[in-house]
Motif scaffolding. Structure first.
Motif, PDB file in Angstrom:
ATOM      1  N   ARG A  58     116.559  31.091 -47.770  1.00  0.00           N
ATOM      2  CA  ARG A  58     117.649  31.064 -46.867  1.00  0.00           C
ATOM      3  C   ARG A  58     117.366  31.537 -45.662  1.00  0.00           C
ATOM      4  N   LEU A  59     116.419  31.394 -44.904  1.00  0.00           N
ATOM      5  CA  LEU A  59     116.037  31.965 -43.690  1.00  0.00           C
ATOM      6  C   LEU A  59     117.133  31.250 -42.659  1.00  0.00           C
ATOM      7  N   PRO A  60     117.179  29.924 -42.623  1.00  0.00           N
ATOM      8  CA  PRO A  60     118.077  29.090 -42.129  1.00  0.00           C
ATOM      9  C   PRO A  60     119.612  29.653 -42.072  1.00  0.00           C
ATOM     10  N   HIS A  61     119.906  30.008 -43.287  1.00  0.00           N
ATOM     11  CA  HIS A  61     121.515  30.802 -43.454  1.00  0.00           C
ATOM     12  C   HIS A  61     121.428  31.979 -42.497  1.00  0.00           C
ATOM     13  N   VAL A  62     120.276  33.039 -42.564  1.00  0.00           N
ATOM     14  CA  VAL A  62     120.522  34.063 -41.854  1.00  0.00           C
ATOM     15  C   VAL A  62     120.382  33.784 -40.389  1.00  0.00           C
ATOM     16  N   GLN A  63     119.533  33.030 -39.897  1.00  0.00           N
ATOM     17  CA  GLN A  63     119.581  32.771 -38.634  1.00  0.00           C
ATOM     18  C   GLN A  63     120.915  32.041 -37.931  1.00  0.00           C
ATOM     19  N   ASP A  64     121.271  31.307 -38.830  1.00  0.00           N
ATOM     20  CA  ASP A  64     122.748  30.731 -38.226  1.00  0.00           C
ATOM     21  C   ASP A  64     123.822  31.760 -38.304  1.00  0.00           C
ATOM     22  N   TRP A  65     123.562  32.633 -39.437  1.00  0.00           N
ATOM     23  CA  TRP A  65     124.689  33.590 -39.469  1.00  0.00           C
ATOM     24  C   TRP A  65     124.678  34.672 -38.344  1.00  0.00           C
ATOM     25  N   LEU A  66     123.434  35.347 -37.967  1.00  0.00           N
ATOM     26  CA  LEU A  66     123.288  35.893 -36.952  1.00  0.00           C
ATOM     27  C   LEU A  66     123.788  35.382 -35.514  1.00  0.00           C
ATOM     28  N   ALA A  67     123.272  34.212 -35.538  1.00  0.00           N
ATOM     29  CA  ALA A  67     123.842  33.561 -34.072  1.00  0.00           C
ATOM     30  C   ALA A  67     125.351  33.512 -34.032  1.00  0.00           C
ATOM     31  N   LYS A  68     126.119  33.169 -35.041  1.00  0.00           N
ATOM     32  CA  LYS A  68     127.375  32.952 -35.218  1.00  0.00           C
ATOM     33  C   LYS A  68     128.335  34.424 -35.095  1.00  0.00           C
ATOM     34  N   GLU A  69     127.520  35.385 -35.962  1.00  0.00           N
ATOM     35  CA  GLU A  69     128.522  36.675 -36.072  1.00  0.00           C
ATOM     36  C   GLU A  69     127.917  37.522 -35.089  1.00  0.00           C
ATOM     37  N   GLN A  70     126.758  37.545 -34.762  1.00  0.00           N
ATOM     38  CA  GLN A  70     126.067  38.661 -33.738  1.00  0.00           C
ATOM     39  C   GLN A  70     126.636  40.147 -34.212  1.00  0.00           C
ATOM     40  N   PRO A  71     126.085  40.361 -35.336  1.00  0.00           N
ATOM     41  CA  PRO A  71     126.275  41.579 -35.790  1.00  0.00           C
ATOM     42  C   PRO A  71     125.314  42.481 -35.015  1.00  0.00           C
ATOM     43  N   ASP A  72     125.699  43.818 -34.991  1.00  0.00           N
ATOM     44  CA  ASP A  72     124.508  44.957 -34.249  1.00  0.00           C
ATOM     45  C   ASP A  72     123.628  45.146 -35.145  1.00  0.00           C
ATOM     46  N   ILE A  73     123.938  45.150 -36.435  1.00  0.00           N
ATOM     47  CA  ILE A  73     122.900  45.577 -37.693  1.00  0.00           C
ATOM     48  C   ILE A  73     123.217  44.656 -38.887  1.00  0.00           C
ATOM     49  N   LEU A  74     122.448  44.060 -39.309  1.00  0.00           N
ATOM     50  CA  LEU A  74     122.290  43.405 -40.584  1.00  0.00           C
ATOM     51  C   LEU A  74     121.193  43.753 -41.553  1.00  0.00           C
ATOM     52  N   ALA A  75     121.821  44.406 -42.840  1.00  0.00           N
ATOM     53  CA  ALA A  75     120.932  44.757 -43.973  1.00  0.00           C
ATOM     54  C   ALA A  75     120.847  43.544 -44.948  1.00  0.00           C
ATOM     55  N   LEU A  76     119.473  43.293 -45.179  1.00  0.00           N
ATOM     56  CA  LEU A  76     119.238  42.226 -46.329  1.00  0.00           C
ATOM     57  C   LEU A  76     118.728  42.915 -47.552  1.00  0.00           C
ATOM     58  N   GLN A  77     118.965  42.314 -48.547  1.00  0.00           N
ATOM     59  CA  GLN A  77     118.273  42.640 -49.913  1.00  0.00           C
ATOM     60  C   GLN A  77     117.833  41.265 -50.564  1.00  0.00           C
ATOM     61  N   GLU A  78     117.176  41.731 -51.445  1.00  0.00           N
ATOM     62  CA  GLU A  78     116.188  40.617 -52.356  1.00  0.00           C
ATOM     63  C   GLU A  78     115.727  39.587 -51.613  1.00  0.00           C
ATOM     64  N   LEU A  79     114.779  40.263 -50.607  1.00  0.00           N
ATOM     65  CA  LEU A  79     114.081  39.333 -49.981  1.00  0.00           C
ATOM     66  C   LEU A  79     113.073  38.176 -50.836  1.00  0.00           C
ATOM     67  N   LYS A  80     112.556  38.868 -51.634  1.00  0.00           N
ATOM     68  CA  LYS A  80     111.649  38.121 -52.572  1.00  0.00           C
ATOM     69  C   LYS A  80     110.275  37.283 -51.819  1.00  0.00           C
ATOM     70  N   LEU A  81     109.819  38.413 -50.981  1.00  0.00           N
ATOM     71  CA  LEU A  81     108.905  37.874 -50.301  1.00  0.00           C
ATOM     72  C   LEU A  81     107.796  39.167 -50.029  1.00  0.00           C
ATOM     73  N   ASP A  82     106.546  38.947 -50.075  1.00  0.00           N
ATOM     74  CA  ASP A  82     105.303  39.960 -49.909  1.00  0.00           C
ATOM     75  C   ASP A  82     105.596  40.558 -48.460  1.00  0.00           C
ATOM     76  N   GLN A  83     105.233  41.698 -48.283  1.00  0.00           N
ATOM     77  CA  GLN A  83     105.078  42.380 -46.983  1.00  0.00           C
ATOM     78  C   GLN A  83     104.658  41.447 -45.689  1.00  0.00           C
ATOM     79  N   ASP A  84     103.338  40.840 -46.236  1.00  0.00           N
ATOM     80  CA  ASP A  84     102.833  40.023 -44.896  1.00  0.00           C
ATOM     81  C   ASP A  84     103.684  38.611 -45.003  1.00  0.00           C
ATOM     82  N   LYS A  85     104.284  38.252 -45.575  1.00  0.00           N
ATOM     83  CA  LYS A  85     105.205  36.895 -45.735  1.00  0.00           C
ATOM     84  C   LYS A  85     106.403  36.915 -45.021  1.00  0.00           C
TER      85      LYS A  85
END
Length: 255
Positions: free
Chosen positions: A14-41
Motif C-alpha cells: 500500500r505504498l501508493p495509498h500512503v503517498q496519495d494520502w500524504l499528498a492530499k492531506e498534507q499532515p505534519d506527522i503521519l505514524a504508520l503501523q504494521e509495515l511488514k518490511l525488513d529494516q533495509d526494505k
C-alpha cells in the motif's frame, strides 16, 4: 498542526495509498503501523524525494512502525525499556516540531486464554512505564497508533457479541484507562463524546460496507495539546480504496 495515525497492513502493498494520502492531506506527522518490511526494505527514498522526513523500525512479515513528517525527527527511540529483549518492532518515538510522538503497534493478544495475551499484559505494563517516564520530560506528547483495544461499548458495533472478548475485555479496557490516568486525553472523544467512529473493519463479510467495525486506533494527548485541539476525524474514504488496509487513517488537528 495535523497529526495522523494509520495501520497500513503492509507498506509494500500500500505504498501508493500512503503517498496519495500524504499528498492530499498534507499532515505534519503521519505514524504508520504494521509495515511488514525488513529494516533495509523500507522505501525511505520514495518519501524523501517528495520532501518528507522519515524514521522507521522495520520487521518482515509482521509488525514494523514508522514516522513520516514535514520537519526532521529528533531524539529518536525504538522499543520499550521494560522489555529490552523483545524482538518485535512495535514502538518508535521522536520529537517533531516540539511534540513528542510515540507511535505504537500494540500487541493483539489473540484471545484471553492465549499465551499471546500474557505477552499483551506484559507489553502494556512496559508501555505504561515508558509513557510515565516520557511525560516527565515532554509537556506536549501524543501517544498514537493501533492499540488493539476498543475502549468502550460505543467503540464496538455489537457490544454483546464482543463482551469480554479480545479487544473489548474489561481487563484490556482497564489498561487503556491506566494510560489515560497518566494525564492523557482520548482526542476523538474530546471532540466527539458520543457516536460510532470505527477505525478497523474485518475484510470478511463486507464489514466495512455494512458499517460494522471497532475503534482501536487512537491518539492520546497531553493537556498542552488538548488545549489547542480543533478536530479529530476518521478518513473513511481511504478505507474504501481498492486493495485497502483493514484500518482507516485517523487524524487530529491542532491550532
Amino acid at each position: 498542526m495535523k497529526i495522523a495515525t494509520w495501520n497500513i497492513n503492509s507498506l509494500n502493498v500500500r505504498l501508493p495509498h500512503v503517498q496519495d494520502w500524504l499528498a492530499k492531506e498534507q499532515p505534519d506527522i503521519l505514524a504508520l503501523q504494521e509495515l511488514k518490511l525488513d529494516q533495509d526494505k523500507y522505501p525511505a527514498a520514495a518519501f524523501q524525494l517528495s520532501g518528507w522526513h522519515t524514521v522507521w523500525s522495520g520487521q518482515k512479515t509482521y509488525n514494523g512502525v514508522a514516522l513520516i513528517s514535514k520537519q526532521p525527527p529528533e531524539e529518536v527511540h525504538t522499543g520499550l525499556p521494560g522489555l529490552p529483549d523483545d524482538p518485535q518492532r512495535r514502538v518508535i518515538a521522536a520529537t517533531i516540531n516540539g511534540v513528542r510522538v510515540v507511535n505504537v503497534y500494540c500487541v493483539n493478544g489473540e484471545a484471553l486464554d492465549s499465551p499471546k495475551f500474557d505477552y499483551k499484559r506484559q507489553w502494556f505494563a512496559a508501555l505504561t512505564d515508558f509513557i510515565r517516564d516520557e511525560l516527565t520530560r515532554h509537556e506536549k506528547l501524543v501517544l498514537l497508533g493501533d492499540f488493539n483495544i476498543a475502549p468502550a461499548d460505543a467503540d464496538c458495533y455489537d457490544p454483546e457479541k464482543w463482551r469480554e472478548q479480545i479487544h473489548c475485555s474489561s481487563i484490556e479496557r482497564g489498561w487503556f484507562q491506566t494510560l489515560l490516568g497518566l494525564g492523557l486525553t482520548d482526542s476523538l472523544r474530546q471532540i466527539h463524546p458520543e457516536g460510532a467512529f470505527y477505525t478497523w473493519w474485518d475484510y470478511r463479510g463486507a464489514m466495512f460496507q455494512r458499517k460494522l467495525g471497532l475503534r482501536i486506533d487512537h491518539l492520546l494527548i497531553t493537556p498542552a495539546l488538548t488545549e489547542t485541539l480543533q478536530d479529530v476525524q476518521v478518513d473513511l474514504e481511504a478505507r474504501g480504496w481498492e486493495r485497502p488496509s483493514d484500518h482507516a487513517p485517523v487524524w487530529a488537528k491542532f491550532d
